[in-house]
Design a protein around this motif. Structure first.
Motif, PDB file in Angstrom:
ATOM      1  N   ALA A  81      40.524  45.375  47.117  1.00  0.00           N
ATOM      2  CA  ALA A  81      39.510  46.274  46.582  1.00  0.00           C
ATOM      3  C   ALA A  81      40.165  47.452  45.875  1.00  0.00           C
ATOM      4  O   ALA A  81      39.737  47.867  44.797  1.00  0.00           O
ATOM      5  N   VAL A  82      41.234  47.985  46.477  1.00  0.00           N
ATOM      6  CA  VAL A  82      41.904  49.130  45.864  1.00  0.00           C
ATOM      7  C   VAL A  82      42.682  48.688  44.638  1.00  0.00           C
ATOM      8  O   VAL A  82      42.774  49.421  43.650  1.00  0.00           O
ATOM      9  N   TYR A  83      43.216  47.477  44.692  1.00  0.00           N
ATOM     10  CA  TYR A  83      43.922  46.967  43.522  1.00  0.00           C
ATOM     11  C   TYR A  83      42.997  46.950  42.308  1.00  0.00           C
ATOM     12  O   TYR A  83      43.379  47.333  41.199  1.00  0.00           O
ATOM     13  N   LEU A  84      41.747  46.552  42.524  1.00  0.00           N
ATOM     14  CA  LEU A  84      40.785  46.537  41.417  1.00  0.00           C
ATOM     15  C   LEU A  84      40.552  47.943  40.870  1.00  0.00           C
ATOM     16  O   LEU A  84      40.276  48.121  39.685  1.00  0.00           O
ATOM     17  N   ARG A  85      40.649  48.916  41.750  1.00  0.00           N
ATOM     18  CA  ARG A  85      40.429  50.292  41.301  1.00  0.00           C
ATOM     19  C   ARG A  85      41.484  50.732  40.285  1.00  0.00           C
ATOM     20  O   ARG A  85      41.265  51.677  39.538  1.00  0.00           O
ATOM     21  N   ILE A  86      42.627  50.068  40.275  1.00  0.00           N
ATOM     22  CA  ILE A  86      43.624  50.434  39.252  1.00  0.00           C
ATOM     23  C   ILE A  86      43.041  50.171  37.858  1.00  0.00           C
ATOM     24  O   ILE A  86      43.165  50.999  36.957  1.00  0.00           O
ATOM     25  N   TYR A  87      42.377  49.021  37.719  1.00  0.00           N
ATOM     26  CA  TYR A  87      41.755  48.732  36.423  1.00  0.00           C
ATOM     27  C   TYR A  87      40.643  49.729  36.130  1.00  0.00           C
ATOM     28  O   TYR A  87      40.468  50.194  35.009  1.00  0.00           O
TER      29      TYR A  87
END
Lengths: 772, 772
Positions: free
Chosen positions: B96-102
């Protein structure tokens, strides 16, 4: 360029100065009326009592035993006699380890000097680079014949210097590692052997979050009862007593004046002393001085007791910080090393400093403000470093023969005389630089205070590292490149990365003579001056004459001073830097540095045994900084040698030299990981061992009353007023010795007489050491 | 220099490629026989069951419902539909946090692009710098008219760029801070809501000192019983099972071959399959394959059980490390954050990683060896970065029109054609660079493993930061300066410090078109290719055909893959860098970057929901790195803008721009202090809350058996043999769910089916993601 003759003159002058200082010291110290100036440490320890109490009247003031004048150097072996463990007991670990810095200097440079003189000097001497250069009309001095300058361009002899650079690096690293190991072991042993002290059980908690329903005190208690249920014992909140401290200080100064006039009246009872009440006593109503000051003190007493009431009643004077004490050292070690709350800006815990080294006024600074203050101070320091150059550049240009002839042509005939010329060239540049640096440590200390450190040792460490940076840029680089720091910065920005070491490197051999005179002025004469304690000597006699009424007053007038780590350590580091930089380049410089280290070791060992009284004990907490700075000096020396060699047509040696800084850096990383934690963290095992031992030894000791009043703002502690809240507040030190002396003969009784650190709490900068 | 037309061609090609990929995906994903390739996550969660079990024969393999072909884009809204909290439950916080990078990319660049297009583009467009330049025969493309190149030298219009640089910096910092705050809060909430897990109670202890009188296990037990008497519960020693793991792996591969031949025989029972026993089955004795492999497996089984006995009996196979479990989370938090012994190289404690992310073979590396390994890897990485350039420089010179004409003159007529020329200029440089980078993450991962990290997440973080450095030097700087990295290094060393940003800055506007094509190739088509999962698709069908016998085999054949943080995150960072560098210079680039972030967000959200199955969960432990790298991109962009403007005759803006990197750096320091501890440390308060809650909820839970076998080397866990010492060793995950599902409906059941991380324990690098 200075010749051997110039250096000879400078050396003679400085050696003479040093000898005069030492002779003066030898004579003054055996006069009984100076006894308290030269042996205050023993008075404070209660071992020596005033020589004024016994003997004939004359011999009370002047030493008439001629034999003792003949043995005027006998302080030297005496200074060396005390073994290190006893020294630690006598003066604390900080002082003992501080002395080891000088010892390290000897350990590093004596073998390096031997090696350099037996290998490098012959190699340099037998070369003919300067003779060849002389054909091209390049002038050089005799000293240059012994230095790397004498090697022809592109000669294979540079390989000798390369190999020597490796040898010097490995030897330095070896000594450093052994020393780090030793100091870390000493620190651990010291902490392990220490008596019970409140700071062992106490953690400083800062940034206690505000709670609308609870007071700070309740909030702290609840938090630690919940989160350290088995270990929490008690806590003390911190009062914002800065105003009160100012009033107490004012009262003290008024009391001094009162004492002065009362003494004056006693001596001359015919006339009551009068003063004017206006500005500086210059005008205004003429009143009776004694009555006036008695009235003043009355008024201040009232104000103080009012302020005290205000502080006690007003909840807003409680700062969001507290000293939290635990039942065991284990519990405190745990709390100090862990994060309490998920918000890292709240409930910040750290090991509590000793009560006497707490810097009270900084305890309440909130987190964001700390970041901003740090930023501001970094920028301020940058400007201080790079714009301080204006006076230095001016004076350095003035202090040259050419400068004097230009700016003061009427002196031309004088300065052209050989002796004067040598004096100006050999002596003046060093002394003007020195004068500039006297006030710097105090400024840096004020900056550290503004930055928000909460203990004196951390304040001093920060000031020291800034002072070192300053010295590096302004004294070392500034003297080598001979331009203002800002000009250097500008030219460095415009030069390529591999050009900078070359520019500096080329200038190094040329500046050797300058640094030799600098070492003699600052290192030899300066250190010899330190032992004379001229300033404390004068101040003591003035105070003794004008103010001293009781034995306690006399004790206060002694002002033993202390090491002043932040002002002296960075200066020692400059010698390490010079030694390491010049070792492969101009080994002639090394004996001067060795003499400095030997003399300074002797002098400071004497001072530490007989004079200094440290305000606090950090357990050699400063050692990682010392180590790091010697490492950085080593890396600087390697880079500069690389630059120098590459201009000497020995560019093929660059890759070999490039390996050195990399290896040195990783050596530093290794040492940091291996030894630094001993200075930063608090092993649980050691805490547990001490807890267990103590429980076995004193199973019924009641810790709570012992800790309850340990961290009291010194204004409350100094006070003699009765107070329901603070009345039973004797200094914890006294309690400490009361409790401990019975069970174990205390080795640290000196605390008993430590002058209260009250002036520190007011945020004033401490007076610079007499050496400055 | 590429013109607008070239970019148009490249854009068309890439958009077409992307659309083809998306179309292919849309068609393939609704075919039932691909269901396990495109929805493995749901199978692993046990929610979706095989579509092969129901319906008509044809519809088992091919989707005959034409309606679903029309809705071929309906995965897009579906991917966006799942709300974030549900996503965290479904795929874990890391994903979920990885997606926040985008998302951060969109949040930063959409407002910046709007601002830049509404202010900077008109300012650039209405200038006439290029027309003036054209008079001096300088050629330029249409894109340059929109960029800073179009402003005349020394124009006042540069103040617009300066103000915009401030605006961009403040906006980026604002977004970063908000995001850091949010992610830190998400992490804390996630950790707080987690089920009971063994790693919450466990600490990894390394460098247990050898004791001649005690075994490692006894030594550990005694130490913690003494030093954590109220909290120590149990511990597990670590076995050196690397040989055993290799044997188990070999057996698995043999088993695969056996399965293959058995299936082959089943399908064609007329002829028993034969193989040759020699090298690669090319020569040697011809034997019956099934019998041969059955015998092989027999033999391996024997070896394995012998090795197992050896490991158990031989004390030397016990490594000086242990997993120590505590009675409470509080006790573990304390132990993980404190120093145990006064020797900082012994009894090193750190929070235990999840059992499945332990990198077993590194647990035994001693302290000194770690320092040396780190040094070696730093040097190796330096050489990798600066000597990797040979192929890149070669191919980049080859991939230009001139290069092709020179090296392959027979192609001259072909490449002179407009379309081909555009293709070569717009497409090729991007793709060759891309190809080079495919194998790099695996190399860097091996390097991290050698360096001695003990958890997969730390391995990945180290590999990621190295990959980022590599990208920065070789892709970003390498493409801008257009020379090998070593040449750059050489020229940077020879340039002055303020010349470097100028050299790079000047080249930036020129390279805009190159980076636009790079973004389209790598960002658009590459991301669209990721969703197709071509490699897993093919491998699944091959395995399904040749190997799969049971449902379990089929599950293993799915290979859902995972995010591969170490390979993908540094590539995203390159887009941040490009966006921030080009925002004030060539705003035309921004829309391309925004499209990338939007497309990638969509695609990866879909993949995370439907495909990827993370091997471990680090709780967004990587966020400080992400944040730090965006900050460094910001600082790089500011310095380069400064260099560019100073060559444009706008040197008076330098002091204003100099403030930006300083402020940005201190913003970084602030964020680091404020938010980073949430990712590194373990607040005692939170641990206490969880302990207290749990005690209230399950007062009689027996923790000891739950923790006793949690950290078992996967080879012991995978094993099916009976064993007196390991027989009751079911994977802790299963225990976990057994214990937990009853009391609280577990949200993290996905663990149940996590493929065992056995291949990791062998030190092999994980296969690169299909995107690579």
């Amino acid at each position: 360029m200075a010749t051997l003759g110039d250096i000879g003159v400078a050396a003679t002058i400085n050696i003479l100065t040093a000898i005069i200082f030492l002779l003066a010291f030898a004579i003054l110290r055996i006069q009984p009326f100076n006894d308290r100036v030269y042996f205050p440490k023993w008075y404070l320890k209660g071992i020596r009592s005033s020589p004024l109490h016994s003997g004939a009247l004359v011999s009370k003031f002047v030493n008439v035993n001629l034999g003792s004048y003949l043995r005027f150097l006998n302080w030297m072996p005496a200074a060396l006699k005390m073994p290190e463990p006893e020294l630690i007991d006598h003066a604390g670990l900080d002082s003992a380890v501080y002395l080891r810095i000088y010892l390290i200097g000897l350990k590093i440079f004596v073998p390096i000097a031997l090696l350099a003189w037996s290998i490098l000097v012959p190699v340099n001497w037998t070369s003919e680079g300067l003779q060849l250069a002389k054909l091209r009309n390049v002038t050089s001095s005799d000293i240059d014949k012994l230095s790397i300058s004498n090697i022809e361009r592109g000669s294979d002899r540079f390989w000798t210097h390369l190999v020597m650079a490796y040898a010097f690096t490995f030897w330095t690293c070896y000594v450093l590692m052994k020393e780090y190991e030793k100091v870390a072991a000493m620190r651990l042993a010291f902490l392990q052997n220490e008596q019970r002290r409140p700071d062992q059980f106490t953690v400083l908690v800062r940034n206690v979050p505000a709670d609308p329903d609870e007071s700070i005190s309740e909030c702290v208690e609840h938090f630690f009862l919940v989160n350290h249920p088995d270990h929490y014992l008690t806590h003390q909140v911190v009062y914002n007593a800065n105003d009160l401290a100012a009033l107490v200080e004012q009262k003290k100064s008024t009391q001094n004046w009162l004492d002065y006039y009362q003494l004056k009246y006693m001596r001359n009872q015919e006339q009551r002393p009068k003063i004017k009440t206006g500005f500086l006593g210059l005008w205004g109503k003429n009143v009776d001085a004694i009555d006036h000051y008695i009235a003043e003190i009355e008024k201040l007493n009232e104000q103080i007791s009012e302020e005290r009431k205000k502080v006690k009643k007003d909840d807003s004077s409680i700062m969001p910080a507290a000293f939290v004490s635990f039942k065991t050292r284990w519990g405190a070690a745990v709390c100090a090393q862990t994060q309490q709350s998920s918000d890292p800006t709240e409930w910040l815990t750290e090991w509590a400093p000793e009560a006497r080294e707490v810097f009270w006024s900084n305890l309440a600074i909130p987190y964001v403000s700390l970041t901003v203050r740090r930023l501001i101070m970094h920028i301020a320091f940058f400007f201080l470093t790079f714009f301080f150059m204006i006076p230095i550049a001016f004076v350095q240009s003035l202090a040259s023969i050419e400068g004097i002839e230009k700016h003061a042509p009427f002196l031309k005939s004088l300065v052209e005389k050989d002796l004067v010329k040598s004096f100006i060239q050999g002596f003046l540049p060093g002394i003007v630089l020195k004068l500039f640096l006297i006030f710097l440590p105090s400024i840096l200390m004020v900056m550290s205070k503004f930055e928000g450190f909460v203990s004196l040792s951390s304040l001093e460490r920060r000031a020291a590292s800034r002072y070192y940076m300053f010295n590096l840029v302004n004294v070392f680089l500034g003297s080598i490149i001979a331009g203002s720091a800002f000009e250097q910065l500008d030219s460095f920005l415009k030069q390529s990365a591999n050009q900078i070491p070359r520019t500096v490197g080329v200038a190094i051999p040329i500046k050797a003579t300058f640094f030799i005179t600098y070492i003699m002025v600052d290192g030899w004469a300066g250190v010899a001056g330190e032992i004379l304690r001229l300033k404390p000597l004068i101040f003591f006699h003035i105070k003794n004459f004008f103010l001293v009424k009781t034995e306690k007053d006399r004790e206060e007038a002694m002002n033993p001073g202390q090491i002043n780590y932040h002002a002296t350590e960075p200066r020692i580091q400059l010698y390490f830097l010079l030694g390491l930089v010049y070792a492969p380049v101009t080994p002639v410089l090394l004996p001067f540095i060795i003499v400095f280290f030997a003399l300074a070791y002797l002098v400071f060992r004497h001072q530490i045994i007989n004079v200094y009284n440290q305000e606090y004990e950090s357990g050699a907490r400063f050692w990682p900084d010392v180590h790091g700075r010697i490492i950085s000096a080593l890396i600087i020396s390697q880079v500069l040698l690389m630059g120098l060699l590459s201009t000497k047509g020995a560019a093929q040696s660059t890759p070999f030299l490039l390996v050195l800084p990399i290896l040195t850096f990783f050596f530093h990383r290794f040492c940091k990981g291996r030894y630094e934690p001993a200075f930063l963290r608090h092993p649980l095992k050691d805490a547990m061992v001490k807890d267990t031992l103590e429980k076995a030894r004193e199973p019924n000791f009641n810790l709570k009353p012992y800790l309850q009043k340990a961290y009291i703002h010194p204004v409350f502690r100094d006070d003699h007023y009765e107070d329901s809240r603070f009345d039973d507040m004797s200094s914890y030190c006294v309690e400490d010795s009361d409790d401990e002396c019975v069970t174990v003969p205390t080795k640290r009784q000196s605390r008993l007489n430590t002058p209260a650190a009250s002036h520190v709490s007011r945020g004033s900068s401490r007076s610079p050491p007499s050496k400055c």
